[in-house]
Design a protein around this motif. Sequence first.
Motif, PDB file in Angstrom:
ATOM      1  N   VAL A  71      -2.013   8.620   5.915  1.00 58.53           N
ATOM      2  CA  VAL A  71      -2.237   9.204   4.593  1.00 58.53           C
ATOM      3  C   VAL A  71      -1.961  10.706   4.632  1.00 58.53           C
ATOM      4  O   VAL A  71      -2.538  11.428   5.445  1.00 58.53           O
ATOM      5  N   PRO A 104      -6.538   1.800  -2.743  1.00 61.27           N
ATOM      6  CA  PRO A 104      -5.263   2.414  -3.117  1.00 61.27           C
ATOM      7  C   PRO A 104      -4.994   2.251  -4.615  1.00 61.27           C
ATOM      8  O   PRO A 104      -5.219   1.185  -5.187  1.00 61.27           O
ATOM      9  N   ILE A 126      -0.255   7.458   0.620  1.00 62.00           N
ATOM     10  CA  ILE A 126      -0.029   6.584   1.771  1.00 62.00           C
ATOM     11  C   ILE A 126       1.450   6.629   2.131  1.00 62.00           C
ATOM     12  O   ILE A 126       2.303   6.262   1.330  1.00 62.00           O
ATOM     13  N   LYS A 156       1.165   4.455  -2.502  1.00 61.46           N
ATOM     14  CA  LYS A 156       0.028   4.466  -3.425  1.00 61.46           C
ATOM     15  C   LYS A 156      -0.849   5.652  -3.040  1.00 61.46           C
ATOM     16  O   LYS A 156      -0.652   6.291  -2.018  1.00 61.46           O
ATOM     17  N   TYR A 157      -1.824   5.942  -3.885  1.00 59.52           N
ATOM     18  CA  TYR A 157      -2.668   7.116  -3.702  1.00 59.52           C
ATOM     19  C   TYR A 157      -4.087   6.734  -3.326  1.00 59.52           C
ATOM     20  O   TYR A 157      -4.566   5.662  -3.683  1.00 59.52           O
ATOM     21  N   CYS A 158      -4.747   7.638  -2.619  1.00 58.57           N
ATOM     22  CA  CYS A 158      -6.156   7.502  -2.269  1.00 58.57           C
ATOM     23  C   CYS A 158      -6.879   8.693  -2.882  1.00 58.57           C
ATOM     24  O   CYS A 158      -6.370   9.808  -2.846  1.00 58.57           O
ATOM     25  N   LEU A 196       0.833  -1.210   0.000  1.00 62.42           N
ATOM     26  CA  LEU A 196       0.000   0.000   0.000  1.00 62.42           C
ATOM     27  C   LEU A 196       0.866   1.259   0.000  1.00 62.42           C
ATOM     28  O   LEU A 196       0.439   2.323  -0.428  1.00 62.42           O
TER      29      LEU A 196
END
Length: 83
Positions: free
Chosen positions: A34, A52, A24, A8-10, A5
Amino acid sequence: MNNNLLDKYCVDTIGFAVSKIGLIKKVTNRTIHVDWGHKVMIYINKDFRWVPLTKEEIEKKYKKNKFTEDALRRAAALGIVIQ
């Protein structure tokens, strides 16, 4: 814990519009950290509700008209190219 994770992006949405993009930064056994740009939020794993995404997945999935102005600025700051 699930370290794939990390980095990675949210994407947080309001209706169909992307309102925030988070990165993250840290994953532990119990929490996910985050960075939303204006502040870092810490979520307990069970409360983490985002899927993610990689930079490429965001660029492919979301078009420019789906972003708020703030989210476009954040994407640019993160090096995400929005078409």
